[in-house]
Design a protein around this motif. Structure first.
Motif: not given
Length: 236
Positions: A129-131, A147, A213, A235
């Motif tokens: 999971i990346e922002s 995301l 988040r 997250v």
């Protein structure tokens, strides 16, 4: 020869006859005028009676029309809901707010860093999971905080898995609300299928505000023949 007395009587008789005739004529004329007057009055009375009946009939006729018109909006047969009921097609059920279909079986959620078993030899996990900053490309998309979620499907079964209808959805926040999907940056769908002993990945981007988040949920639906698996957690 006629005597004077006889002539006198004859003249008197003639005068009386003329007088009687005059009286009779006057009487006939009076009766004619009376008859005409009676006929005129009768016609006037008949006209008045007809007008009154027509007016009362018009009012009596107007009343039911007004009543029917007023009752139409409340008529169940004309109600959109009533008319739609016989031909209504059952839906799959409303979205319960976490991105999953309420009529489908969803397995108990696991953590975002765990794997979920869909069927014997088939596992799914959230690999990353990346922002990111979402890029609006298609109509309806809105750029902004997002995301990017990478989902991996591992096939350790003996059969090939068809992924053409596989879907991934996401939800977030409190209260929970669906996350809108967005194409970029670098989103991609699963491959069409994954062979035995192989893995397949898909990358999915969702609009998720940075301050909401604390709760994020990801649902993965491989096919209608399999249950939906869910992942949830915060997250950072």
């Amino acid at each position: 020869m006629m005597s004077a007395r006889q002539r006198g009587r004859s003249l008197m008789t003639s005068d009386e006859t003329q007088a009687d005739e005059q009286a009779t004529g006057q009487s006939d004329r009076r009766r004619s005028r009376g008859t005409i007057a009676v006929v005129v009055v009768a016609l006037l009375v008949a006209g008045a009676v007809y007008a009154g009946v027509a007016a009362s009939t018009g009012r009596a006729t107007a009343t039911p029309i007004d009543a029917v018109t007023a009752s139409v909006p409340g008529d169940a047969s004309s109600s959109p809901a009533a008319s739609a009921s016989p031909g209504a097609t059952p839906t799959d059920g409303p979205d319960d707010g976490d991105g999953s279909d309420s009529d489908r079986t969803t397995l108990p959620p696991v953590g975002l860093d765990e794997s979920a078993t869909v069927a014997d030899g088939v596992q799914v996990r959230v690999a990353q999971i990346e922002s990111v900053t979402g890029e609006a490309v298609l109509p309806g998309e809105i750029g902004g905080p997002a995301l990017r979620i990478t989902v991996e499907v591992r096939n350790d079964s003996d059969a090939t898995i068809d992924l053409r209808t596989a879907t991934v959805t996401a939800a977030y926040g409190d209260p929970v609300q669906p996350a809108n999907p967005i194409s970029k940056p670098e989103g991609k769908a699963f491959e069409n299928e994954v062979s035995p002993g192989q893995s397949a990945t898909g990358v999915f981007v969702f609009e998720v505000p940075a301050d909401q988040r604390g709760y994020v949920r990801v649902d993965v639906d491989l096919s209608v023949d399999q249950p939906i698996v869910a992942f949830e957690g915060a997250v950072g």
